[in-house]
Design a protein around this motif. Structure first.
Motif, PDB file in Angstrom:
ATOM      1  N   MET A  57      -6.892  14.440  -9.441  1.00  0.00           N
ATOM      2  CA  MET A  57      -6.331  15.704  -9.278  1.00  0.00           C
ATOM      3  C   MET A  57      -5.469  15.779 -10.584  1.00  0.00           C
ATOM      4  SD  MET A  57      -6.533  16.918  -5.833  1.00  0.00           S
ATOM      5  CE  MET A  57      -5.840  17.864  -5.922  1.00  0.00           C
ATOM      6  N   CYS A  58      -5.558  14.520 -11.678  1.00  0.00           N
ATOM      7  CA  CYS A  58      -4.541  14.601 -12.330  1.00  0.00           C
ATOM      8  C   CYS A  58      -5.514  15.570 -13.779  1.00  0.00           C
ATOM      9  CB  CYS A  58      -4.235  13.744 -13.158  1.00  0.00           C
ATOM     10  SG  CYS A  58      -3.145  12.829 -12.452  1.00  0.00           S
TER      11      CYS A  58
ATOM     12  N   ARG B 293       0.341  -1.282   0.440  1.00  0.00           N
ATOM     13  CA  ARG B 293       0.434  -0.693   0.182  1.00  0.00           C
ATOM     14  C   ARG B 293       1.316   1.473   0.317  1.00  0.00           C
ATOM     15  NH1 ARG B 293      -3.108   0.585   4.721  1.00  0.00           N
ATOM     16  NH2 ARG B 293      -4.076   2.254   3.331  1.00  0.00           N
TER      17      ARG B 293
ATOM     18  N   LYS C 198       2.520   7.143   7.923  1.00  0.00           N
ATOM     19  CA  LYS C 198       1.410   6.707   9.555  1.00  0.00           C
ATOM     20  C   LYS C 198      -0.071   6.030   8.587  1.00  0.00           C
ATOM     21  CE  LYS C 198      -1.354   9.348  11.287  1.00  0.00           C
ATOM     22  NZ  LYS C 198      -1.503  11.012  11.880  1.00  0.00           N
ATOM     23  N   VAL C 199      -0.116   6.222   7.576  1.00  0.00           N
ATOM     24  CA  VAL C 199      -1.957   5.253   7.952  1.00  0.00           C
ATOM     25  C   VAL C 199      -1.284   3.667   7.723  1.00  0.00           C
ATOM     26  CG1 VAL C 199      -3.094   6.803   7.412  1.00  0.00           C
ATOM     27  CG2 VAL C 199      -2.141   6.031   5.067  1.00  0.00           C
TER      28      VAL C 199
ATOM     29  N   GLY D  45      -1.092  16.475   8.648  1.00  0.00           N
ATOM     30  CA  GLY D  45      -0.959  14.312   8.712  1.00  0.00           C
ATOM     31  C   GLY D  45      -1.886  13.749   9.068  1.00  0.00           C
TER      32      GLY D  45
ATOM     33  N   LEU E 131       3.809   5.968  -5.096  1.00  0.00           N
ATOM     34  CA  LEU E 131       4.326   6.136  -6.705  1.00  0.00           C
ATOM     35  C   LEU E 131       2.616   7.608  -6.973  1.00  0.00           C
ATOM     36  CD1 LEU E 131       3.429   2.798  -7.843  1.00  0.00           C
ATOM     37  CD2 LEU E 131       5.590   4.547  -8.530  1.00  0.00           C
ATOM     38  N   TYR E 132       1.747   7.604  -6.187  1.00  0.00           N
ATOM     39  CA  TYR E 132       0.866   8.161  -6.549  1.00  0.00           C
ATOM     40  C   TYR E 132       0.993   9.765  -6.336  1.00  0.00           C
ATOM     41  CZ  TYR E 132      -2.020   4.474  -7.773  1.00  0.00           C
ATOM     42  OH  TYR E 132      -2.399   3.491  -8.852  1.00  0.00           O
ATOM     43  N   ILE E 133       1.761   9.704  -5.012  1.00  0.00           N
ATOM     44  CA  ILE E 133       1.723  10.640  -4.006  1.00  0.00           C
ATOM     45  C   ILE E 133       2.754  11.734  -4.987  1.00  0.00           C
ATOM     46  CG2 ILE E 133       3.490  11.665  -2.127  1.00  0.00           C
ATOM     47  CD1 ILE E 133       2.750   9.493  -0.885  1.00  0.00           C
ATOM     48  N   LYS E 134       3.647  11.919  -5.911  1.00  0.00           N
ATOM     49  CA  LYS E 134       4.550  12.513  -6.707  1.00  0.00           C
ATOM     50  C   LYS E 134       3.198  13.575  -7.529  1.00  0.00           C
ATOM     51  CE  LYS E 134       7.890  12.377 -10.504  1.00  0.00           C
ATOM     52  NZ  LYS E 134       6.840  12.125 -11.709  1.00  0.00           N
ATOM     53  N   GLU E 135       2.102  11.941  -8.464  1.00  0.00           N
ATOM     54  CA  GLU E 135       1.272  13.042  -9.605  1.00  0.00           C
ATOM     55  C   GLU E 135       0.729  14.197  -8.411  1.00  0.00           C
ATOM     56  OE1 GLU E 135       1.211  12.381 -12.352  1.00  0.00           O
ATOM     57  OE2 GLU E 135       3.008  10.429 -12.319  1.00  0.00           O
ATOM     58  N   VAL E 136       0.051  13.425  -7.141  1.00  0.00           N
ATOM     59  CA  VAL E 136      -0.916  14.060  -7.164  1.00  0.00           C
ATOM     60  C   VAL E 136      -0.457  16.104  -6.007  1.00  0.00           C
ATOM     61  CG1 VAL E 136      -2.184  14.431  -4.433  1.00  0.00           C
ATOM     62  CG2 VAL E 136      -2.117  13.033  -5.745  1.00  0.00           C
TER      63      VAL E 136
ATOM     64  N   PHE F  41       1.187   3.924  -2.749  1.00  0.00           N
ATOM     65  CA  PHE F  41       0.781   5.568  -2.218  1.00  0.00           C
ATOM     66  C   PHE F  41       1.773   6.509  -2.679  1.00  0.00           C
ATOM     67  CE2 PHE F  41      -2.479   3.701   1.794  1.00  0.00           C
ATOM     68  CZ  PHE F  41      -2.616   3.325   0.633  1.00  0.00           C
TER      69      PHE F  41
ATOM     70  N   PHE G  23      -7.403   9.094  -0.580  1.00  0.00           N
ATOM     71  CA  PHE G  23      -5.924   9.613  -1.409  1.00  0.00           C
ATOM     72  C   PHE G  23      -5.451   8.124  -0.330  1.00  0.00           C
ATOM     73  CE2 PHE G  23      -1.528  11.337  -2.031  1.00  0.00           C
ATOM     74  CZ  PHE G  23      -1.823  10.447  -3.111  1.00  0.00           C
ATOM     75  N   PHE G  24      -5.266   7.740   0.971  1.00  0.00           N
ATOM     76  CA  PHE G  24      -5.103   6.518   1.285  1.00  0.00           C
ATOM     77  C   PHE G  24      -5.695   5.156   1.615  1.00  0.00           C
ATOM     78  CE2 PHE G  24      -1.636  10.717   2.229  1.00  0.00           C
ATOM     79  CZ  PHE G  24      -1.110   9.984   1.299  1.00  0.00           C
TER      80      PHE G  24
ATOM     81  N   VAL H   3       2.247  11.249   5.465  1.00  0.00           N
ATOM     82  CA  VAL H   3       1.141  10.660   5.812  1.00  0.00           C
ATOM     83  C   VAL H   3       0.840   8.934   5.664  1.00  0.00           C
ATOM     84  CG1 VAL H   3      -0.973  11.015   5.726  1.00  0.00           C
ATOM     85  CG2 VAL H   3       0.330  13.249   6.021  1.00  0.00           C
ATOM     86  N   ALA H   4       1.113   9.145   4.677  1.00  0.00           N
ATOM     87  CA  ALA H   4       0.986   7.813   4.054  1.00  0.00           C
ATOM     88  C   ALA H   4       1.634   6.637   4.556  1.00  0.00           C
ATOM     89  CB  ALA H   4       1.590   7.451   2.541  1.00  0.00           C
TER      90      ALA H   4
ATOM     91  N   MET I 212      -5.934   9.853  -7.321  1.00  0.00           N
ATOM     92  CA  MET I 212      -4.543  10.497  -8.162  1.00  0.00           C
ATOM     93  C   MET I 212      -5.053  11.108  -9.659  1.00  0.00           C
ATOM     94  SD  MET I 212      -2.681   9.635 -11.000  1.00  0.00           S
ATOM     95  CE  MET I 212      -2.657   7.734 -10.742  1.00  0.00           C
TER      96      MET I 212
ATOM     97  N   LEU J 287       3.421  14.246   2.339  1.00  0.00           N
ATOM     98  CA  LEU J 287       1.779  13.378   2.165  1.00  0.00           C
ATOM     99  C   LEU J 287       2.899  12.038   2.246  1.00  0.00           C
ATOM    100  CD1 LEU J 287       0.643  14.648  -1.428  1.00  0.00           C
ATOM    101  CD2 LEU J 287      -0.497  14.624   0.999  1.00  0.00           C
TER     102      LEU J 287
ATOM    103  N   VAL K 137      -6.183   2.121  -0.535  1.00  0.00           N
ATOM    104  CA  VAL K 137      -6.072   0.939  -1.723  1.00  0.00           C
ATOM    105  C   VAL K 137      -6.899   1.007  -2.509  1.00  0.00           C
ATOM    106  CG1 VAL K 137      -5.168  -0.884  -2.533  1.00  0.00           C
ATOM    107  CG2 VAL K 137      -5.108  -0.040  -0.731  1.00  0.00           C
TER     108      VAL K 137
ATOM    109  N   ILE L  30       4.047   5.836 -14.825  1.00  0.00           N
ATOM    110  CA  ILE L  30       4.856   6.865 -13.130  1.00  0.00           C
ATOM    111  C   ILE L  30       5.627   6.265 -12.528  1.00  0.00           C
ATOM    112  CG2 ILE L  30       3.090   6.691 -10.605  1.00  0.00           C
ATOM    113  CD1 ILE L  30       0.917   6.098 -11.533  1.00  0.00           C
ATOM    114  N   ASP L  31       6.629   7.845 -12.530  1.00  0.00           N
ATOM    115  CA  ASP L  31       8.401   6.929 -11.913  1.00  0.00           C
ATOM    116  C   ASP L  31       8.107   6.387 -11.384  1.00  0.00           C
ATOM    117  OD1 ASP L  31       8.303   9.081 -13.931  1.00  0.00           O
ATOM    118  OD2 ASP L  31       9.373  10.570 -12.071  1.00  0.00           O
TER     119      ASP L  31
ATOM    120  N   ALA M  36      -2.672  17.453   4.886  1.00  0.00           N
ATOM    121  CA  ALA M  36      -1.004  17.597   4.416  1.00  0.00           C
ATOM    122  C   ALA M  36      -0.840  17.831   5.872  1.00  0.00           C
ATOM    123  CB  ALA M  36      -0.432  17.136   3.219  1.00  0.00           C
TER     124      ALA M  36
END
Lengths: 744, 368
Positions: free
Chosen positions: B77-78, A557, A597-598, B29, A563-568, A561, B64-65, A594-595, B74, A591, B67, B106-107, B26
Motif C-alpha cells: 500500500m505504501c 499480532r 476480531k481476528v 468487518g 502499527l501497520y493500520i496507520k500506514e495502510v 497490525f 493484511f491481518f 477487524v484486527a 502494508m 481496521l 502475521v 512506524i509511529d 473494513a
C-alpha cells in the motif's frame, strides 16, 4: 562431633587370626544394649549425622512436637524459634555465627504444656511418647525425636535440656534441666524450680548442642519457610543468630486442620511380629473378639471366617495363639478379602490452605492445589496433596513475535511501574530485590543451565529436606510429562522454570526410607497418587500457560497490525484523493476493529488482564495479574491490592505507630510488617501468644471459605501486600499482650 | 514530464482500486486481501500461439491481518501511494529513490516500513502485476544501460535525437522509453540489429555499419534491460522493422536471444509488452566458424561444465524445440567449444562489418 567409630566397640568382632571363641566365651560378651546406647552409636539414623544437620534436626523435632501438641489441644500454634551462638568448648565466644561450633536452640510454643511428672520422660527418654501406640496421622511417630535431640546436645556439649512448661490455670511454670542416662534410657532431672511466666500455657525447650550455622538448602530458614507453607494455620517467629529482628512467618488461615481420627490397624498393614505382640497385649478373651476389636474392617462375622480359614478356634485365648498358629493366622489375615480401611482418619491440609500457604511464602503468578481422594497402601490409609506455584515472568510464548527476553521484560516492567507511580518514588526494596533476583537467576542460568523446578516435600505436614532423589515424590515428579503442560523438561529430571512443586503425603503411617524420615518410600500406590495429583496440577498450569501464551501471541499480532493500520489507512487516503476520498480516521477505527476480531476479540484482553473469576476449569487456583488476584482466591486475599507502593521508611513508621500494638512489635521494616500493624487492626496474630483454646479456634474440617488473611509478607516471601488488616478474621481474639522478646 | 497522454491508462484509478479493497473489507468487518499473481517458474508457461512466455493465472492472497503477510501488505500500500504521488507530481524516480520515499519509522515502534531495498523492489514487482501497470508506467526506472545509433530520428523528453549524429558513444537508451518520453520522428532504417556486447556495437558504429546497411544498431550490455527490450518492441510493432539479434555463440547468448524473443521467466508478466516473437537469431551460429573459415584452434573456447549444463537446460525449453535450434545447440555441444563475437576479429578488424553480417543478411542465414 566425635567420630562414630571412636565409640568403644561392644559387638563381637570377627578376626581370622583370633582363636575361635567358645559358646561360653561369646555368651559372656553378650548383653543388653540400651536403646539410648544404640542410638548414640547410630545417631545418623535420626538425622544427626553432621553438625549442620544436627542443628536443623533439633529445631525440627522441637517444632514438630510443638505443632502436634497445639493442634491436639485445639490451639492455633504460635511458635518462636531462636538460635543463639554459645561459647565454644574452650570458653571463647566466636565472632560470627558461621564460625560458631555451639548453639543454643530454643523453641517455644503456646501449647497446652506438659504435666510436671512427665517432663523428664518426654524430653529425656527415647521411645517415650503418645504417638507410637496408636494409628493416627501425626508428625512424630516413634517418640524418639526430641529426646534424641536432647541426647545429642548432651553428648556434644554435656549440657542438659532446659524445659519450661506451664499448664493452663497453674500459676507457676516449671523449669527443668533434664539429661538422659544413656545406659538405662532413663531421665535424670538436674534441677527443678518454679517461676512465674506471663503466659497462660506453653512449653519452651532449650538445647545446647554442637552444630554449624549455614544458610541455603537444608537450613533452618528453609525448614521454617516450608513448615509455614504446609501449616498455614501456624505462625512462626525466627530469631536467627545473625539478625537482631525475628523473621516472621505469618499465619495464613485462621482455622485449625481437622483433628485426625485415631484408627485401629488394618490387618493388611501389620507384620507378624506386631501381630504376636498384639496377641499378647490384648484384653480380649477370645480370638474372634480380639480380631474384631483390635482391627478395623474385621466384623465378628469376618473374624469367625478368619478363624475358620486359619483352622483356629474362635474361642481360643489370644495369648495361646503363637508359633505356627500365629503364622497361619497372619497369612490368613493377609489373604482374606477385607474392605479398605476407613480414610476419614486422614486430615488433609486442604486445597485452600495449601494455596494460602504457597501464596504467602512463594513468589509467583499462578498457584494451584489439588487434594486427592484418600487411598490405601498396605492397609494404611493415606492422602496425597499437590500444589504448584509458578512464576509467569519467565514464561514466554515460543512464537518469534514474542516480547523481548525475560531480562528486558523484567527491567522494563520496573521502569514502567516507576514512571506510573510518580517520579519522586525510588524503587521499593521489594522491587530492587526482585530485580536483583532476576539478574542472579539469569546469571545462574548462563552458568549452570536453566533453573530446575523446586520440589518441596512434606509428610504429615513436616517438610522433608534431605535425600530428595530417594523420595517417591521426586520419582513421581520426574515421571510426569511436564512438557504436555507447556514446560521444558529433560528426560528423567524435574521440569525447568520458576516453578515450585508442592507434594504432601498425609497418612497414619508414612513409610520412610530410613529412621531419619527424610524420604518417602516408593510404594506403587503412593507414587501413582502423587503422579495423579501432580498431573492434575500440571493440567491446570497448562491451561493457564496456554491461555497466556495464546493471549500474548494474539496481543503481539494485534499490536503489530495496529502499527501497520496507520500506514495502510494513510496510504488509502492518498490513493483515494480525487478518486472518491476516504475518511482516514474512520478507516483506521474500522481496521482496528477487524484486527481485534481476528486476534481473539475481547477474550484476549480478558485473558491477559482478567478481572472476573477464573474460568471454571481452573478450580482451586490463584492467578496473579496486573490488576490483582483472580480465581479461587479466598475471601481474605481478594481484598489485597496488587503490589502497593511502599512509602518511604519515615512515613511508614508514622503509620505503624498509629496501630495499637505496633509499639510492642519488634520493629519491622517496610514490607515485613505484620498484619497487626495494619490500621484498624488492634490485635496482631503474631502478638496473640495465648489465645484461649477452644474459643480461639475451633477444630473444624477445612471448609470452603477458610478465612485467609493476607498479612504482610516476609521479605523472603517476595511479595508485598497492602491493607492486610482488612481481611483479619473476627474469631481472632489474641490477647495481644505477649511480647516475644521478653521470653528470651 | 507531461500530463497523461491520450489513450494512456488511468494509473491513479487502478491504484485507487487497491484502496477500495481495503475500505470495502473494513466496512464489512473483513480482513483486507489483495490478490497478487504468483511470479514464479511454476506460474509460467510458453504460449505456442503467441510465441512468448506468459504468466499463469495463479494468484496468492495477501492478507493484511496475517502475521506473515501484514508487513508486505502494508509495504504494498505504501508503494502504491508513492507511485500515485509520482504520477500526481509528474516525476519519475529510480527504484532506489522509491525505497527512500516510503522508508520511515512506524509511529510507536522501533520498526521501519522497509529496511532493505530488496523489500521494496519485490513489492514493486508485486504492484506491477497486481495493478497491471509495468514499472515504467508506474514512473519508476532502473539504471540506464545500452546505447543506440543508426537511421532514425527520435524525440527524447522533447529533445530531438538524430541517430546518425550521436558520436562514438551513441545515444544512451533510458530506462523508460514509453510513448510519452520517446517519440519516433523519422525512420529510414530497414532493420534493427540488437548486439549483445557494447564492444562489438562500437566496432559497428565506428564502421558506420548502420549507414551502409540502413539499419539501427543497439546493444544492451549483456542481458538487455527493460528499456532496451521495450524499445525493440516498439521498433518492431510501431515501425514494422525486423529485429535481428547478434549474440555470442554460447548457451548464455542463446538465452539472451530467447528473452528478447519470448520473454523471460522472471518478467513473464511483461512478455506481452516486451517480447518480440518475430526476432531472428543472426549469429553467432555454431556452424559459422566452419562456414566463415575461422581458425578454430585460435578462437574457440572450450565449454565448461556450467556451459554444458545450461545448454542442456536450454535444449529442454519448449521454445527451443524447433529442428533447427536442436541442431544448432547439439552442434555446439558436438564442437565442445563456444565462440565470442570478437572471434571474427581474428580474420580482420572489420571482418564483421564487411563480410560476416552482409553475407548473413544477404543469405537470410537466420534462425527463427
Amino acid at each position: 562431633m566425635p567420630s562414630r567409630n571412636a565409640a568403644p566397640e561392644a559387638a563381637p568382632r570377627r578376626r581370622p587370626e583370633v582363636k575361635k571363641a567358645t559358646a561360653h566365651e561369646m555368651a559372656a560378651r553378650q548383653r543388653d544394649i540400651s536403646v539410648a546406647e544404640f542410638f548414640q552409636k547410630n545417631r545418623h539414623l535420626l538425622g544427626f549425622d553432621n553438625p549442620r544437620k544436627a542443628l536443623l534436626t533439633t529445631v525440627k523435632e522441637a517444632v514438630d512436637n510443638s505443632l502436634d501438641a497445639c493442634e491436639e489441644a485445639g490451639i492455633l500454634p504460635d511458635i518462636t524459634v531462636k538460635i543463639e551462638v554459645a561459647r565454644s568448648g574452650d570458653g571463647s565466644l566466636p565472632t560470627t555465627p558461621a564460625q560458631a561450633e555451639r548453639f543454643i536452640v530454643t523453641v517455644q510454643d503456646n501449647g497446652p504444656g506438659i504435666v510436671k511428672k512427665n517432663i523428664g520422660k518426654v524430653f529425656a527418654k527415647l521411645l517415650y511418647g503418645s504417638k507410637f501406640h496408636r494409628l493416627r496421622m501425626s508428625r512424630g511417630q516413634q517418640g524418639i525425636g526430641i529426646s534424641a535431640a536432647g541426647m545429642y546436645g548432651q553428648l556434644t556439649t554435656g549440657k542438659p535440656t532446659k524445659v519450661i512448661s506451664k499448664i493452663e490455670k497453674e500459676d507457676q511454670a516449671h523449669v527443668f534441666e533434664v539429661s538422659i542416662d544413656t545406659k538405662k534410657n532413663e531421665p535424670v532431672e538436674h534441677e527443678t524450680k518454679s517461676i512465674s511466666w506471663d503466659r497462660e500455657h506453653g512449653t519452651s525447650v532449650s538445647i545446647e548442642l554442637e552444630g554449624r550455622y549455614q544458610k541455603g538448602k537444608g537450613s533452618v530458614d528453609e525448614y521454617l519457610e516450608l513448615t509455614s507453607i504446609a501449616n498455614p494455620h501456624a505462625s512462626f517467629a525466627y530469631h536467627s543468630p545473625e539478625t537482631a529482628e525475628p523473621k516472621k512467618y505469618p499465619r495464613g488461615v485462621e482455622v485449625l486442620p481437622a483433628a485426625p481420627r485415631e484408627i485401629k490397624p488394618h490387618p493388611y498393614g501389620i507384620e507378624l511380629g506386631m501381630l504376636l505382640k498384639m496377641l499378647q497385649d490384648t484384653k480380649s478373651h477370645w480370638l474372634s473378639g480380639f480380631l474384631s476389636s483390635e482391627f478395623v474392617r474385621v466384623s465378628s462375622a469376618v473374624a469367625d471366617e478368619i478363624c475358620k480359614n486359619a483352622k483356629l478356634s474362635p474361642r481360643a485365648r489370644p495369648r495361646d495363639v503363637m508359633g505356627k498358629d500365629a503364622e497361619v493366622l497372619y497369612k490368613t489375615l493377609q489373604t482374606t478379602k477385607l474392605m479398605s480401611p476407613p480414610t476419614d482418619c486422614i486430615s488433609p491440609i486442604g486445597e485452600k490452605a495449601i494455596l494460602a500457604g504457597l501464596y504467602k511464602e512463594i513468589d509467583g503468578d499462578f498457584y494451584t492445589a489439588v487434594t486427592r481422594p484418600p487411598s490405601v497402601y498396605r492397609g494404611n490409609p493415606f492422602v496425597i496433596e499437590a500444589g504448584i506455584a509458578f512464576g509467569n515472568k519467565g514464561f514466554l510464548p515460543k512464537d518469534g513475535d514474542a516480547p523481548p527476553e525475560p531480562a528486558a521484560n523484567g527491567e522494563l516492567a520496573l521502569e514502567e511501574e516507576g514512571e506510573k507511580s510518580g517520579s519522586k518514588r525510588a524503587l521499593t526494596l521489594a522491587e530492587l530485590r526482585k530485580a536483583a533476583r532476576l539478574k542472579e537467576k539469569l546469571a545462574k542460568e548462563e552458568e549452570r543451565g536453566p533453573e530446575l523446578a523446586r520440589l518441596i516435600r512434606f509428610a504429615n505436614r513436616v517438610p522433608l529436606v534431605y535425600q530428595q532423589t530417594a523420595c517417591a515424590t521426586y520419582k513421581a515428579a520426574t515421571e510426569v510429562g511436564w512438557r504436555k503442560y507447556g514446560l521444558t523438561q529433560s528426560r528423567g529430571s524435574l521440569p525447568q522454570g520458576s516453578l515450585c512443586i508442592f507434594v504432601h503425603m498425609g497418612s497414619v503411617w508414612v513409610p520412610f526410607t530410613s529412621e531419619s524420615k527424610e524420604a518417602i518410600a516408593d510404594y506403587d500406590e503412593i507414587r501413582k497418587e502423587i503422579r495423579l495429583a501432580l498431573q492434575e496440577c500440571g493440567r491446570k498450569l497448562g491451561i493457564h500457560l496456554n491461555r497466556i501464551a495464546r493471549a500474548k501471541y494474539e496481543m503481539s499480532r494485534r499490536d503489530k497490525f495496529g502499527l501497520y493500520i496507520k500506514e495502510v489507512a494513510e496510504a488509502c487516503g492518498k490513493l483515494k484523493v480525487k478518486y472518491g476520498n476516504v475518511n482516514v480516521e474512520k478507516l483506521k477505527k474500522q481496521l482496528q476493529a477487524v484486527a481485534e476480531k481476528v486476534t481473539g476479540g475481547e477474550e484476549t484482553e480478558a485473558d491477559l488482564n482478567r478481572k472476573e473469576n477464573a474460568p471454571s476449569e481452573l478450580a482451586n487456583t490463584i492467578i496473579v495479574t496486573e490488576k490483582g488476584l483472580e480465581g479461587a482466591v479466598p475471601e481474605g486475599l481478594l481484598n489485597t491490592k496488587p503490589i502497593p507502593v511502599s512509602p518511604p521508611d519515615g512515613a511508614h513508621q508514622a503509620e505503624a505507630g498509629s496501630g495499637e500494638d505496633a509499639a510492642d512489635e519488634a520493629p519491622a521494616k517496610g514490607d515485613e510488617k505484620e498484619k497487626g500493624k495494619a490500621k484498624g487492626k488492634a490485635k496482631g496474630s503474631a502478638s496473640a501468644q495465648a489465645a484461649p483454646p477452644a474459643k480461639a479456634a475451633k477444630t473444624a474440617p477445612v471448609p470452603d471459605d477458610i478465612p485467609i488473611y493476607s498479612g504482610g509478607k516476609q521479605v523472603s516471601g517476595k511479595k508485598v501486600k497492602g491493607n492486610a488488616g482488612a481481611a483479619l478474621q473476627p474469631q481472632k481474639k489474641g490477647k495481644g499482650k505477649g511480647n516475644q522478646k521478653e521470653l528470651f | 514530464m507531461v500530463a497523461k497522454k491520450k489513450g494512456k491508462r488511468d494509473l491513479p484509478a487502478a491504484l485507487a482500486k487497491m484502496a477500495d479493497e481495503v475500505i470495502g473489507s473494513a466496512n464489512k468487518g473483513k480482513t483486507p486481501t489483495l490478490d497478487i499473481p504468483v511470479r514464479s517458474l511454476a506460474n509460467v508457461r510458453f504460449n505456442e500461439q503467441k510465441r512468448y512466455i506468459e504468466m499463469g493465472s495463479a494468484k496468492q492472497e495477501r492478507e493484511f491481518f496475517n502475521v506473515n503477510m501484514a508487513k508486505k501488505f502494508m509495504q504494498t500500500m505504501c508503494v502504491a501511494a508513492a507511485c500515485r504521488q509520482l504520477e500526481d507530481e509528474g516525476k519519475t524516480t529510480s527504484i532506489r529513490d522509491l525505497f527512500y520515499m516510503i522508508k520511515h519509522r512506524i509511529d510507536g515502534s522501533n520498526e521501519n516500513t522497509v529496511d532493505d531495498q530488496s523489500e521494496s523492489d519485490a513489492v514493486i514487482e508485486d504492484l506491477e502485476v497486481t495493478a497491471q501497470f509495468i514499472r515504467e508506467e508506474l514512473n519508476l526506472f532502473a539504471e540506464n544501460k545500452g546505447a543506440l545509433a543508426g537511421e532514425i530520428t527520435l524525440v527524447d523528453s522533447g529533445d530531438t535525437i538524430d541517430g546518425r549524429a550521436v558520436g562514438s558513444g551513441g545515444w544512451a537508451i533510458p530506462s523508460i522509453v514509453e510513448e510519452d518520453v520517446i517519440q519516433f520522428k523519422k525512420c529510414t532504417a530497414n532493420f534493427v540489429l540488437l548486439i549483445e556486447k557494447g564492444a562489438v556495437w562500437h566496432r559497428l558504429n565506428q564502421d558506420k555499419f548502420w549507414r551502409k546497411h540502413k539499419c539501427i544498431i543497439l546493444h544492451g550490455g549483456g542481458q538487455p534491460p527493460r528499456g532496451v527490450r521495450r524499445l525493440c518492441y516498439r521498433f518492431v510493432n510501431e515501425l514494422k522493422l525486423p529485429l535481428y539479434v547478434y549474440v555470442d555463440n554460447d548457451p548464455w547468448g542463446y538465452y539472451i536471444y530467447s528473452v528478447v524473443k519470448q520473454g523471460s521467466i522472471n518478467l513473464a508478466f511483461e512478455s506481452q509488452r516486451m517480447a518480440v516473437p518475430s526476432a531472428r537469431f543472426i549469429g553467432l551460429s555454431s556452424f559459422d566458424p566452419e562456414k566463415f573459415g575461422l581458425d578454430k584452434k585460435s578462437t574457440a573456447i572450450g565449454l565448461d561444465e556450467g556451459d554444458i549444463r545450461r545448454a542442456k537446460e536450454i535444449l529442454a525449453y519448449p521454445w527451443f524445440q524447433s529442428k533447427e535450434w536442436q541442431k544448432e545447440i547439439h552442434n555446439m555441444l558436438a564442437n565442445g567449444a563456444k565462440f565470442e563475437l570478437e572471434a571474427l576479429t581474428n580474420k580482420s578488424i572489420s571482418f564483421v562489418t564487411e563480410e560476416y553480417l552482409p553475407r548473413k543478411i544477404k543469405e537470410k542465414d537466420f534462425l527463427d
